[in-house]
Scaffold this motif. Sequence first.
Motif, PDB file in Angstrom:
ATOM      1  N   UNK A  49       0.834  -1.205   0.000  1.00  0.00           N
ATOM      2  CA  UNK A  49       0.000   0.000   0.000  1.00  0.00           C
ATOM      3  C   UNK A  49       0.864   1.249   0.000  1.00  0.00           C
ATOM      4  N   UNK A  50       0.469   2.217  -0.818  1.00  0.00           N
ATOM      5  CA  UNK A  50       1.060   3.549  -0.766  1.00  0.00           C
ATOM      6  C   UNK A  50       0.108   4.455  -0.003  1.00  0.00           C
ATOM      7  N   UNK A  59       4.392   7.131   2.019  1.00  0.00           N
ATOM      8  CA  UNK A  59       4.915   5.904   2.618  1.00  0.00           C
ATOM      9  C   UNK A  59       4.449   4.712   1.806  1.00  0.00           C
ATOM     10  N   UNK A  60       5.401   3.896   1.378  1.00  0.00           N
ATOM     11  CA  UNK A  60       5.087   2.691   0.629  1.00  0.00           C
ATOM     12  C   UNK A  60       5.281   1.501   1.562  1.00  0.00           C
ATOM     13  N   UNK A  73      13.556  -0.091  -7.168  1.00  0.00           N
ATOM     14  CA  UNK A  73      12.692   0.304  -8.270  1.00  0.00           C
ATOM     15  C   UNK A  73      12.020   1.654  -8.051  1.00  0.00           C
ATOM     16  N   UNK A  74      11.633   1.924  -6.808  1.00  0.00           N
ATOM     17  CA  UNK A  74      10.818   3.109  -6.575  1.00  0.00           C
ATOM     18  C   UNK A  74      11.640   4.372  -6.704  1.00  0.00           C
ATOM     19  N   UNK A  75      10.997   5.424  -7.170  1.00  0.00           N
ATOM     20  CA  UNK A  75      11.634   6.717  -7.368  1.00  0.00           C
ATOM     21  C   UNK A  75      11.222   7.720  -6.302  1.00  0.00           C
ATOM     22  N   UNK A  76      10.061   7.490  -5.709  1.00  0.00           N
ATOM     23  CA  UNK A  76       9.481   8.407  -4.730  1.00  0.00           C
ATOM     24  C   UNK A  76       8.904   7.573  -3.592  1.00  0.00           C
ATOM     25  N   UNK A  79      10.106   3.680   2.086  1.00  0.00           N
ATOM     26  CA  UNK A  79       9.754   2.269   2.204  1.00  0.00           C
ATOM     27  C   UNK A  79       9.592   1.920   3.676  1.00  0.00           C
ATOM     28  N   UNK A  80       8.427   1.394   4.020  1.00  0.00           N
ATOM     29  CA  UNK A  80       8.148   0.924   5.382  1.00  0.00           C
ATOM     30  C   UNK A  80       7.728  -0.531   5.258  1.00  0.00           C
ATOM     31  N   UNK A  81       8.465  -1.423   5.926  1.00  0.00           N
ATOM     32  CA  UNK A  81       8.220  -2.850   5.720  1.00  0.00           C
ATOM     33  C   UNK A  81       7.642  -3.518   6.951  1.00  0.00           C
TER      34      UNK A  81
END
Length: 367
Positions: A49-50, A59-60, A73-76, A79-81
């Motif tokens: 989820x973004x 927050x991704x 991969x992500x540009x913006x 990252x929260x895991x």
Amino acid sequence: MDEALCREHIAKARAELDRSNVDVLYVSSAANNLYFTGAAVGPGDRVVALLLTRDGEPSLVVPGFEANRIRQDRLVGDIVSWEEHESPFALIADILHEKGLASGRIALDGQTWYWVVQGLREALPQVEFVNGEPLINRCRMRKNEREIGFLEQACAITAKVLTAAVAQFRPGMTELEFAEVISNNYLERGHQSGSLVQSGPRASDPHAPAGDRPIVLGDAVVLDSGCRVEGFCSDISRTLLVGKVSGEISKAWSVLKDAQQAALDAIRPGATCESIDATARNWLAERGYGDYFLHRLGHGIGIEGHEYPYLVGGNTLPLEPGVTTSVEPGIYVPGKFGMRIEDVMVVTDDGCRVLSPTAPRDMAWSA
């Protein structure tokens, strides 16, 4: 897709959040994540989820074992895991609590699964959940000049591929063999793509996959193909007339081309999606082909081959400059033949511009 484009998309979403009085956009689908972050990551059987808010870095939220791959991969976005033994819903609730949004309004994208919505409701009982699809549609349906350029480049590649493939065609090839010719032409240009190839009576089924039917003289052959440039799609259909075709096919083809042109001529800002569909549909009906046009006139196109808005009866949305759609009338006579002509266009200030001008509408093979 690059970071500047993603940042522009986020700015559009934030303007829509303000307009809609929504605090958070919850993005689930891979296409929407690509649009906002540059990473085409979506849910499998795990939550991805973004969380896009009115300010700060998005927050991704991703599974821990995939975090490194997605981070590359992500540009913006931050990252929260979460780990397998943890609840992603509790993590999402914690993030929103920290932002002071645990009692706000969250707009969910249209591909958020029901079991995910249930988990979010349990973790965030004070939140009001609303449909975020209209918000996202308003962002994605209007393309800027760079995005239109990517679409145009993709269309130019597909036009070259189809032209080259037709030059290599020979009667007796099966649909599958001709589809492979098209695919190889994409590979030669550094792209991977599949194509629909439908011939003779099989072409009366608009979405039939390529089969082992040999293509013979007198056939009308539907070719439907596309590729991607920087994540943006092309989608072009042409009807190949093989040798001398019947008068029935020739007449239908002439009517079909005129129906598409009538629809293109009717496109302008303020015209509704349904009115453009009706223009082509009425043109065909007045000439005896109304029962043989089986689908909507067109679909939006961008980072997905089919996206909002749709040129279809009942859609009263007025077109705006920057909106890109296909325009693809078809005639499908059961047991006899089928044909379709499809181009991608962008609405301009005073009409529309076809993004595939180098793809000849008349495609024919002769000995």
